[in-house]
Structures are given as structure tokens and as C-alpha cells.
Design an enzyme around this catalytic site. Structure first.
Site, PDB file in Angstrom:
ATOM      1  N   LYS A  61     -10.595  -0.079  -1.701  1.00 51.48           N
ATOM      2  CA  LYS A  61     -10.327  -0.282  -0.278  1.00 51.48           C
ATOM      3  C   LYS A  61     -10.727   0.971   0.496  1.00 51.48           C
ATOM      4  O   LYS A  61     -10.232   2.067   0.224  1.00 51.48           O
ATOM      5  CB  LYS A  61      -8.847  -0.597  -0.037  1.00 51.48           C
ATOM      6  CG  LYS A  61      -8.503  -0.806   1.443  1.00 51.48           C
ATOM      7  CD  LYS A  61      -7.062  -1.260   1.609  1.00 51.48           C
ATOM      8  CE  LYS A  61      -6.656  -1.334   3.091  1.00 51.48           C
ATOM      9  NZ  LYS A  61      -5.262  -1.818   3.276  1.00 51.48           N
TER      10      LYS A  61
ATOM     11  N   LYS B 136      -7.460   3.188  -2.810  1.00 50.20           N
ATOM     12  CA  LYS B 136      -7.775   3.178  -1.378  1.00 50.20           C
ATOM     13  C   LYS B 136      -8.031   4.602  -0.909  1.00 50.20           C
ATOM     14  O   LYS B 136      -7.368   5.538  -1.362  1.00 50.20           O
ATOM     15  CB  LYS B 136      -6.587   2.547  -0.643  1.00 50.20           C
ATOM     16  CG  LYS B 136      -6.632   2.564   0.869  1.00 50.20           C
ATOM     17  CD  LYS B 136      -5.394   1.858   1.417  1.00 50.20           C
ATOM     18  CE  LYS B 136      -5.218   2.040   2.916  1.00 50.20           C
ATOM     19  NZ  LYS B 136      -3.998   1.378   3.422  1.00 50.20           N
TER      20      LYS B 136
ATOM     21  N   ASP C 136       0.856  -1.194   0.000  1.00 54.07           N
ATOM     22  CA  ASP C 136       0.000   0.000   0.000  1.00 54.07           C
ATOM     23  C   ASP C 136       0.886   1.235   0.000  1.00 54.07           C
ATOM     24  O   ASP C 136       1.678   1.434   0.931  1.00 54.07           O
ATOM     25  CB  ASP C 136      -0.881   0.025   1.254  1.00 54.07           C
ATOM     26  CG  ASP C 136      -1.913  -1.097   1.298  1.00 54.07           C
ATOM     27  OD1 ASP C 136      -1.614  -2.194   0.781  1.00 54.07           O
ATOM     28  OD2 ASP C 136      -2.998  -0.882   1.863  1.00 54.07           O
TER      29      ASP C 136
END
Length: 259
Positions: free
Chosen positions: A204, A168, A104
Site C-alpha cells: 500500500k 504500507k 492499519d
């Protein structure tokens, strides 16, 4: 889908997270052991999708983990993305070399907010190359900083076009993190990208999601906009540090403080 089944689905979508300054090898190992022990303590409960840690702990998770859960690591000068691109690429590659299945990173807001979208794209592409195609790359947009819908949409498209497997919402380290409004914009961008390319990109939601009802709300947004085919760990994640206990409590109908 029945209420309990929805809660179980949310639990299976969690990137269960420890990202504290005071994390140590021992504390991370103990955290992973709780995931290893989940089937014994809660036989009807699914496993989470991934365990997410700082990159220097990826090897600790990999060595300790005994159940089929992915290893995720934040990298690329998380949470600010304020460093040299070479440093971001090296850290991201080392996370994978040390056992991370997923990485990430944060969109380089320092150039994106200056209007240099090409450079922001180049950074994601460089990190994509550094981690390799077998690694799932999640790009955090920090939607609470971007604030307006047009910027969130543009950042979503830029990240996907640059090689993100997931987009995300947030790091959880800024005042405004995941919001339903930002989630809807990002999901609409995923729909548009899929219509244009045929590639399914994951979503996400992360940062500030601490109750079962909040988790269900994000799952509902994804189902409404992207469809039920997105309700799998391959395409939907909930980034959490506090949500696990809330979901367990709701599933079991009693107060649980496991994590």
C-alpha cells in the site's frame, strides 16, 4: 492496459480516507454517502476498495455503507504508535468489533529505531492476534522516517514475518511520506518474502499521492517488480484523501470536485 483502464484500476485500488481532527459522525456519514452514490453519479466508474477512518468511526461507516466496499480503520495509537501495547491491542480489537474489515497500524518506531527489532515484531504479533485472522492487517513502516534503504527493507521483512497482510509506506502525517524509491525497496522485499514462503503480501502506497499520474507511477512500480497478479485490491492499495477527484477528472476528461 489502455490509459483509461489504468485510471479505473487505480480508482478501484483506493482506500479513500478521511482522517481529520474535525471528523464527526455526521461528516463521516456524509462521506460514506458519497461512496454510496458513486454508481448513480458515475456509472462507468468502479468503486474504491475501502473507506478508511479513525477507529471510533468504524461503526458509522458500517451502518451507513450500502455498496460492496471494505471498512478500514487506523488503530494502534495511529499515527505515532506511541502508547502502551495493551492500549494498541485494545484499540485495534475494538475497531474490528465495531465493523472494521481491515486495520492499519504503525510499526513501533520507538523500539525499531533503538535496534530492538524483536520487540517491534512482538508488538505486531500481539496486534495480529488481537484483530483475528479474518481481519486484514496493514503495517505502516513510515518510510520517510526510516530514510535509508536497508532500514526500509528490514522493516518490510520484519512486518511480513510478524503477520502483516500488507506493508504500507506512510501515515501521511510526517514531512516525507510515500516515495517511489521506498516503494521499490518494499516491493523487492515482498518478492523475496514470497520466494521464501509462497505467501503473497500486499503493498500500500499512502501519503502525498494526490494526482492521477502519481497513482499510475506506483501501479507501474508494482507491476514491474511484483507482476500484474498484484494489481488487484487484494494485494495493492493506494491510501488517499485527495486522489479521488484527480482520477475522476482524468477518467472523464473534465474537472470533477466530488470528494
Amino acid at each position: 492496459m489502455e490509459y483509461k483502464e489504468k485510471l479505473e484500476r487505480c480508482f478501484s485500488l483506493m482506500d479513500i480516507t478521511t482522517l481529520k481532527s474535525e471528523d464527526t459522525p455526521s461528516s463521516v456519514r456524509a462521506f460514506v454517502e458519497k461512496i454510496n452514490a458513486l454508481p448513480a453519479h458515475f456509472p462507468s466508474c468502479p468503486l474504491p476498495a475501502a473507506i478508511c477512518v479513525y477507529p471510533n468511526f468504524a461503526s458509522v461507516v458500517r451502518e451507513t455503507l450500502r455498496v460492496p466496499v471494505k471498512v478500514a480503520a487506523v488503530a494502534g495509537a495511529f499515527p505515532s504508535s506511541q502508547s502502551f501495547l495493551e492500549v494498541k491491542c485494545l484499540e485495534s480489537r475494538m475497531a474490528v468489533e465495531n465493523g472494521a474489515d481491515e486495520v492499519d497500524i504503525v510499526l513501533a518506531l520507538n523500539v525499531f529505531l533503538e535496534g530492538d527489532e524483536e520487540r517491534a515484531s512482538q508488538e505486531i504479533r500481539a496486534i495480529r492476534q488481537a484483530v483475528g485472522e479474518s481481519c486484514h492487517l496493514k503495517v505502516i513502516l513510515e518510510t520517510g522516517v526510516l530514510a535509508d534503504e536497508e532500514k526500509i527493507y528490514r522493516a518490510s521483512m520484519l512486518a511480513m514475518e510478524s503477520g502483516a497482510d500488507f506493508i504500507k509506506t506512510s501515515t501521511g502525517k510526517v514531512p516525507v511520506n510515500a516515495t517511489p524509491e521506498a516503494a521499490r525497496v518494499m516491493c523487492r522485499a515482498i518478492v523475496d518474502y514470497y520466494a521464501r514462503t509462497g505467501k503473497k503480501v500486499g503493498f500500500k502506497a499512502a501519503g502525498g499521492i494526490s494526482t492521477a499520474e502519481e497513482a499510475l507511477q506506483y501501479m507501474q512500480i508494482v507491476e514491474e517488480i511484483l507482476g500484474p497478479q498484484w494489481l488487484t485490491p487484494a494485494l495493492l492499495r493506494l491510501g488517499v484523501s485527495r486522489l479521488g477527484n484527480s482520477l475522476l477528472s482524468a477518467m472523464l476528461g473534465e474537472k470533477v470536485n466530488y470528494f
